[in-house]
Design an enzyme around this catalytic site. Sequence first.
Site, PDB file in Angstrom:
ATOM      1  CE  LYS A 150      -9.693 135.997 101.804  1.00  0.00           C
ATOM      2  NZ  LYS A 150     -10.321 136.474 103.030  1.00  0.00           N
ATOM      3  CB  SER A 151      -8.546 140.377  95.296  1.00  0.00           C
ATOM      4  OG  SER A 151      -8.906 139.882  94.007  1.00  0.00           O
ATOM      5  CG  LEU A 209     -14.402 142.998 100.662  1.00  0.00           C
ATOM      6  CD1 LEU A 209     -13.925 142.516  99.293  1.00  0.00           C
ATOM      7  CD2 LEU A 209     -14.793 144.476 100.596  1.00  0.00           C
ATOM      8  NE  ARG A 253     -13.431 140.586  92.054  1.00  0.00           N
ATOM      9  CZ  ARG A 253     -14.057 139.433  92.257  1.00  0.00           C
ATOM     10  NH1 ARG A 253     -13.446 138.445  92.906  1.00  0.00           N
ATOM     11  NH2 ARG A 253     -15.273 139.268  91.810  1.00  0.00           N
ATOM     12  CB  ILE A 308      -5.697 143.195 105.600  1.00  0.00           C
ATOM     13  CG1 ILE A 308      -6.499 142.498 106.714  1.00  0.00           C
ATOM     14  CG2 ILE A 308      -4.579 144.036 106.194  1.00  0.00           C
ATOM     15  CD1 ILE A 308      -5.748 141.371 107.414  1.00  0.00           C
ATOM     16  CE1 TYR A 315      -4.079 133.242 107.807  1.00  0.00           C
ATOM     17  CE2 TYR A 315      -3.030 135.042 106.647  1.00  0.00           C
ATOM     18  CZ  TYR A 315      -3.954 134.589 107.566  1.00  0.00           C
ATOM     19  OH  TYR A 315      -4.746 135.498 108.216  1.00  0.00           O
ATOM     20  CG  ASN A 320     -10.447 145.415  96.826  1.00  0.00           C
ATOM     21  OD1 ASN A 320     -11.556 145.737  96.386  1.00  0.00           O
ATOM     22  ND2 ASN A 320     -10.104 144.153  97.014  1.00  0.00           N
TER      23      ASN A 320
END
Length: 276
Positions: free
Chosen positions: A229-230, A189, A235, A227, A51, A239
């Site tokens: 992510k946002s 999601l 958010r 896990i 990443y 979450n």
Amino acid sequence: MVVVPDLMLNNGVTIPQLGFGVFQVPQAQTQRVVEDALGAGYRHIDTAAAYGNEAGVGAAIAASGIPREEIFVATKLRNGEHAIAAEAFEASRRALGVDVIDLYLIHWPVPSQGLFVDAWQAMEKIYAAGGVRAIGVSNFLPDHLDTLLAATTVVPAVNQVELHPTFQQGALCATFRAHGIAMEGYSPLGRGADLSSGTVTALAHKHGATPAQIVLGWHLGVGNIVIPKSTHLPRMRENLGAAQITLSADELEAMAALDSGTRMGADPAEAAFTQM
Ligand code: A2P
């Protein structure tokens, strides 16, 4: 603050079941995003060498002032570094600025390379030396697990794979769980696409929750580590609130019916992102 349940891995180490993922968060934004996530209450951060943002995760952990042992940090071995896992691990540890990594995963098996057993043997040594508290795999299919178990000693603690309501992978999860391996879901999601299903929106209405909280609550209810992510703080908070959702057996069954077996990401049998 929301209380996130811990799961116990097969070596006795505990992991917060709901964590925060930083896939596709640009390095320049990562420190701010992870500081926001820690501030919101997340105590499990999932990154990967591929990443390119481990240093941002490390900077956020250092800046947070939160005691190191209160944050669970997971990262992953790059596909192109299966043959040099010990060096790759040191590079991740330096980038994260930590002495011990909590969970280190083989990112993809890349069967065409034929090196994941070598990588695992190097990771077993790192584990024995105390550099990492648990080792695991990602994107592994049952035949990759069979190859690993036949040649090595440590049973993976975790398999992180694509999991969401339209891609529940029941058979794969059952196979790994039978070996005591915890299942962890990425794209939980369904990249947002699974949030608009009628079942999800009806449950959201019934529970006074949001669709994302229902989907994440379903993951927690079926035992997945998850896990989301946002990059947006509201958010992130939303979450994390999924830890307060408990779906009944009937509601979990209604969610089970959403499975269409449709994968959104790459197929681990063929994926060979050797540039990663
Ligand atoms: P953003 O970062 O703009 O908030 P997945 O994890 O399944 O791949 O989905 C991640 C995507 O879903 C991200 O693009 C993220 O966008 C978005 N997302 C994250 N949390 C929520 C939420 N609570 N409601 C709607 N979309 C969300």
